[in-house]
Design a protein around this motif. Structure first.
Motif, PDB file in Angstrom:
ATOM      1  N   SER A 182       9.438 -14.586  73.136  1.00  0.00           N
ATOM      2  CA  SER A 182       9.558 -13.197  73.591  1.00  0.00           C
ATOM      3  C   SER A 182       9.062 -12.194  72.569  1.00  0.00           C
ATOM      4  CB  SER A 182      11.022 -12.885  73.919  1.00  0.00           C
ATOM      5  OG  SER A 182      11.834 -13.004  72.766  1.00  0.00           O
ATOM      6  N   MET A 183       8.731 -12.674  71.345  1.00  0.00           N
ATOM      7  CA  MET A 183       8.310 -11.758  70.290  1.00  0.00           C
ATOM      8  C   MET A 183       6.904 -12.070  69.787  1.00  0.00           C
ATOM      9  SD  MET A 183      10.697  -9.524  69.676  1.00  0.00           S
ATOM     10  CE  MET A 183      10.215  -8.945  68.064  1.00  0.00           C
ATOM     11  N   ARG A 184       6.120 -12.820  70.562  1.00  0.00           N
ATOM     12  CA  ARG A 184       4.771 -13.116  70.103  1.00  0.00           C
ATOM     13  C   ARG A 184       3.777 -13.020  71.257  1.00  0.00           C
ATOM     14  NH1 ARG A 184       6.987 -18.586  69.712  1.00  0.00           N
ATOM     15  NH2 ARG A 184       6.055 -19.931  71.319  1.00  0.00           N
ATOM     16  N   GLY A 185       2.518 -12.858  70.877  1.00  0.00           N
ATOM     17  CA  GLY A 185       1.457 -12.785  71.863  1.00  0.00           C
ATOM     18  C   GLY A 185       1.604 -11.609  72.798  1.00  0.00           C
ATOM     19  N   ALA A 186       1.224 -11.818  74.036  1.00  0.00           N
ATOM     20  CA  ALA A 186       1.271 -10.748  75.030  1.00  0.00           C
ATOM     21  C   ALA A 186       2.695 -10.347  75.380  1.00  0.00           C
ATOM     22  CB  ALA A 186       0.533 -11.195  76.286  1.00  0.00           C
ATOM     23  N   ALA A 187       3.673 -11.199  75.050  1.00  0.00           N
ATOM     24  CA  ALA A 187       5.069 -10.897  75.389  1.00  0.00           C
ATOM     25  C   ALA A 187       5.724  -9.956  74.389  1.00  0.00           C
ATOM     26  CB  ALA A 187       5.871 -12.194  75.468  1.00  0.00           C
ATOM     27  N   ARG A 188       5.045  -9.654  73.285  1.00  0.00           N
ATOM     28  CA  ARG A 188       5.638  -8.783  72.277  1.00  0.00           C
ATOM     29  C   ARG A 188       5.918  -7.397  72.848  1.00  0.00           C
ATOM     30  NH1 ARG A 188       1.650  -8.834  67.274  1.00  0.00           N
ATOM     31  NH2 ARG A 188       0.161  -8.824  68.996  1.00  0.00           N
ATOM     32  N   PRO A 189       6.948  -6.723  72.348  1.00  0.00           N
ATOM     33  CA  PRO A 189       7.161  -5.328  72.751  1.00  0.00           C
ATOM     34  C   PRO A 189       5.931  -4.483  72.408  1.00  0.00           C
ATOM     35  CG  PRO A 189       9.035  -6.162  71.528  1.00  0.00           C
ATOM     36  CD  PRO A 189       7.962  -7.186  71.393  1.00  0.00           C
ATOM     37  N   HIS A 190       5.590  -3.604  73.269  1.00  0.00           N
ATOM     38  CA  HIS A 190       4.402  -2.790  73.065  1.00  0.00           C
ATOM     39  C   HIS A 190       4.690  -1.348  73.454  1.00  0.00           C
ATOM     40  CE1 HIS A 190       4.239  -4.082  77.302  1.00  0.00           C
ATOM     41  NE2 HIS A 190       3.730  -2.889  77.521  1.00  0.00           N
ATOM     42  N   ILE A 191       3.766  -0.491  73.061  1.00  0.00           N
ATOM     43  CA  ILE A 191       3.849   0.926  73.385  1.00  0.00           C
ATOM     44  C   ILE A 191       2.566   1.303  74.112  1.00  0.00           C
ATOM     45  CG2 ILE A 191       3.870   3.267  72.426  1.00  0.00           C
ATOM     46  CD1 ILE A 191       5.626   2.195  70.177  1.00  0.00           C
ATOM     47  N   VAL A 192       2.707   1.939  75.240  1.00  0.00           N
ATOM     48  CA  VAL A 192       1.558   2.389  76.018  1.00  0.00           C
ATOM     49  C   VAL A 192       1.301   3.852  75.687  1.00  0.00           C
ATOM     50  CG1 VAL A 192       0.583   2.708  78.307  1.00  0.00           C
ATOM     51  CG2 VAL A 192       2.097   0.759  77.859  1.00  0.00           C
ATOM     52  N   ALA A 193       0.128   4.125  75.137  1.00  0.00           N
ATOM     53  CA  ALA A 193      -0.235   5.493  74.768  1.00  0.00           C
ATOM     54  C   ALA A 193      -0.548   6.317  76.011  1.00  0.00           C
ATOM     55  CB  ALA A 193      -1.426   5.476  73.817  1.00  0.00           C
ATOM     56  N   VAL A 194      -0.768   7.597  75.791  1.00  0.00           N
ATOM     57  CA  VAL A 194      -1.057   8.507  76.896  1.00  0.00           C
ATOM     58  C   VAL A 194      -2.328   8.098  77.626  1.00  0.00           C
ATOM     59  CG1 VAL A 194      -1.561  10.911  77.489  1.00  0.00           C
ATOM     60  CG2 VAL A 194       0.098  10.388  75.686  1.00  0.00           C
ATOM     61  N   ASP A 195      -3.297   7.549  76.876  1.00  0.00           N
ATOM     62  CA  ASP A 195      -4.565   7.141  77.497  1.00  0.00           C
ATOM     63  C   ASP A 195      -4.487   5.753  78.130  1.00  0.00           C
ATOM     64  OD1 ASP A 195      -4.373   5.594  75.255  1.00  0.00           O
ATOM     65  OD2 ASP A 195      -6.243   6.272  74.332  1.00  0.00           O
ATOM     66  N   GLY A 196      -3.294   5.155  78.153  1.00  0.00           N
ATOM     67  CA  GLY A 196      -3.118   3.854  78.774  1.00  0.00           C
ATOM     68  C   GLY A 196      -3.347   2.671  77.862  1.00  0.00           C
ATOM     69  N   GLN A 197      -3.731   2.914  76.611  1.00  0.00           N
ATOM     70  CA  GLN A 197      -3.965   1.832  75.665  1.00  0.00           C
ATOM     71  C   GLN A 197      -2.630   1.250  75.180  1.00  0.00           C
ATOM     72  OE1 GLN A 197      -6.958   0.517  74.568  1.00  0.00           O
ATOM     73  NE2 GLN A 197      -7.898   1.773  76.168  1.00  0.00           N
ATOM     74  N   ARG A 198      -2.581  -0.089  75.127  1.00  0.00           N
ATOM     75  CA  ARG A 198      -1.386  -0.772  74.633  1.00  0.00           C
ATOM     76  C   ARG A 198      -1.545  -1.061  73.141  1.00  0.00           C
ATOM     77  NH1 ARG A 198       1.400  -4.291  78.523  1.00  0.00           N
ATOM     78  NH2 ARG A 198       1.431  -5.868  76.885  1.00  0.00           N
ATOM     79  N   ARG A 199      -0.482  -0.928  72.419  1.00  0.00           N
ATOM     80  CA  ARG A 199      -0.488  -1.283  71.001  1.00  0.00           C
ATOM     81  C   ARG A 199       0.871  -1.858  70.618  1.00  0.00           C
ATOM     82  NH1 ARG A 199       2.536   1.965  67.847  1.00  0.00           N
ATOM     83  NH2 ARG A 199       3.009   4.094  68.511  1.00  0.00           N
ATOM     84  N   VAL A 200       0.863  -2.676  69.577  1.00  0.00           N
ATOM     85  CA  VAL A 200       2.123  -3.244  69.084  1.00  0.00           C
ATOM     86  C   VAL A 200       2.758  -2.245  68.125  1.00  0.00           C
ATOM     87  CG1 VAL A 200       1.326  -5.605  69.345  1.00  0.00           C
ATOM     88  CG2 VAL A 200       0.928  -4.413  67.193  1.00  0.00           C
ATOM     89  N   TRP A 201       3.977  -2.548  67.716  1.00  0.00           N
ATOM     90  CA  TRP A 201       4.689  -1.665  66.804  1.00  0.00           C
ATOM     91  C   TRP A 201       3.944  -1.517  65.479  1.00  0.00           C
ATOM     92  CZ3 TRP A 201       9.898  -4.600  67.694  1.00  0.00           C
ATOM     93  CH2 TRP A 201      10.521  -4.107  68.854  1.00  0.00           C
TER      94      TRP A 201
END
Length: 314
Positions: A182-201
């Motif tokens: 649950s804490m690695r790869g695509a399953a990691r917690p992420h933040i979606v920016a205003v432009d829709g881009q995903r990034r990790v912490w």
């Protein structure tokens, strides 16, 4: 990657700050109970990080992501914040900053043990030899240079606390390197920016989440300490400066610089610089505490560094 002057500075300053934490902690635990000191340290760190990394918990969806992963995050908070730092301050009540930082430098040994026991990671021959050298260095510190009579040595409680702290940090490091699904790869917690881009912490967001769980452990331990061994803290302007230092220096600046430097040069090279901590602790202890190092400290330092160099060879 080539070690530039900037990278060298980024790798050298954290060990200096961590050595300062041991020396300042040695002074502070005489005035404030060690577990309370740890709880205050990380409580203030959380307040600072709420300003820096609040995006990690800014929305209900992000908080829900965190709660769904509370088990690994709570364990990281326990090992990396609640246990490691609390045990270090406990160690400083009866041991010296030089001893504490030298024993902490035995981390490669604990990394191998945790990896073998919990992750079925078979160590390489060079790693075993390096771990043996590091263990000999630690035994030199604990035996106060009398390896032949180590079995009769009366162990200082602080030395044992620091051994437990090193084991705790090794477990924390393995959780970072081998997190659950649950804490690695695509399953990691992420933040979606205003432009829709995903990034990790970012580093401050990740540290904030871990510290939020860690401060719960630290606060609980401080409460238990108050019940079992009540002691009224002796607050003063000097203690305020000490708390400010351990919050800003070892907890924030060191973590930020170390994370960026390790990403640039890799953990092997960074590990060599991490072993400057005992050297800095010896210099600061002599200058500020009048606790001059002994000959066996130099022998122990050489053995530990030799162990790191050998275990890092490919």
């Amino acid at each position: 990657m080539t070690l530039t002057p900037r990278l060298i500075a980024m790798l050298t300053l954290p060990p200096l700050l961590w050595a300062g934490n041991a020396v300042v902690g040695r002074l502070a635990v005489a005035q404030v109970p060690p577990l309370l000191l740890n709880a205050i340290r990380w409580g203030v760190v959380v307040l600072v990080l709420l300003g820096l990394g609040r995006q990690a918990i800014a929305t209900a969806e992000r908080r829900r992501d965190i709660l769904q992963r509370w088990r690994p995050l709570a364990l990281m908070g326990l090992l990396g914040v609640g246990a490691y730092n609390a045990l270090q301050y406990l160690a400083l009540t009866t041991s010296t900053p030089i001893n504490v930082t030298l024993i902490a430098a035995s981390m490669p040994l604990w990394m191998l043990l945790v990896g073998a026991v919990f992750y079925a990671e078979r160590p390489r021959r060079a790693q075993v030899i390096g771990a043996a050298l590091s263990l000999t260095g630690v035994a030199t510190v604990i035996g106060r240079g009398q390896l032949a009579t180590l079995a009769q040595v009366q162990f200082v409680r602080g030395d044992l606390c620091m051994l437990a702290a090193a084991a705790s940090w090794a477990g924390y490091s393995w959780l970072l390197a081998r997190p659950p699904a649950s804490m690695r790869g695509a399953a990691r917690p992420h933040i979606v920016a205003v432009d829709g881009q995903r990034r990790v912490w970012t580093w401050d967001e990740a540290l904030l989440v871990q510290a939020l769980f860690g401060v719960l452990w630290a606060g609980s331990a401080a409460g238990l300490e108050a019940l079992v061994s009540p002691r009224v803290p002796a607050w003063s302007p000097a203690m305020g400066l000490a708390v400010a230092y351990i919050v800003v220096g070892p907890s924030l600046i060191a973590y930020a610089l170390w994370g960026r430097a390790v990403a640039a040069v890799g953990p092997t090279t960074a590990g060599i610089f991490a072993n400057l901590t005992p050297l800095f602790a010896a210099l600061l202890s002599t200058a500020l505490l009048g606790e001059a190092p002994h000959g066996y400290h130099a022998v122990a330092f050489a053995l530990i560094v030799a162990g790191i160099l050998v275990s890092s060879r490919r």
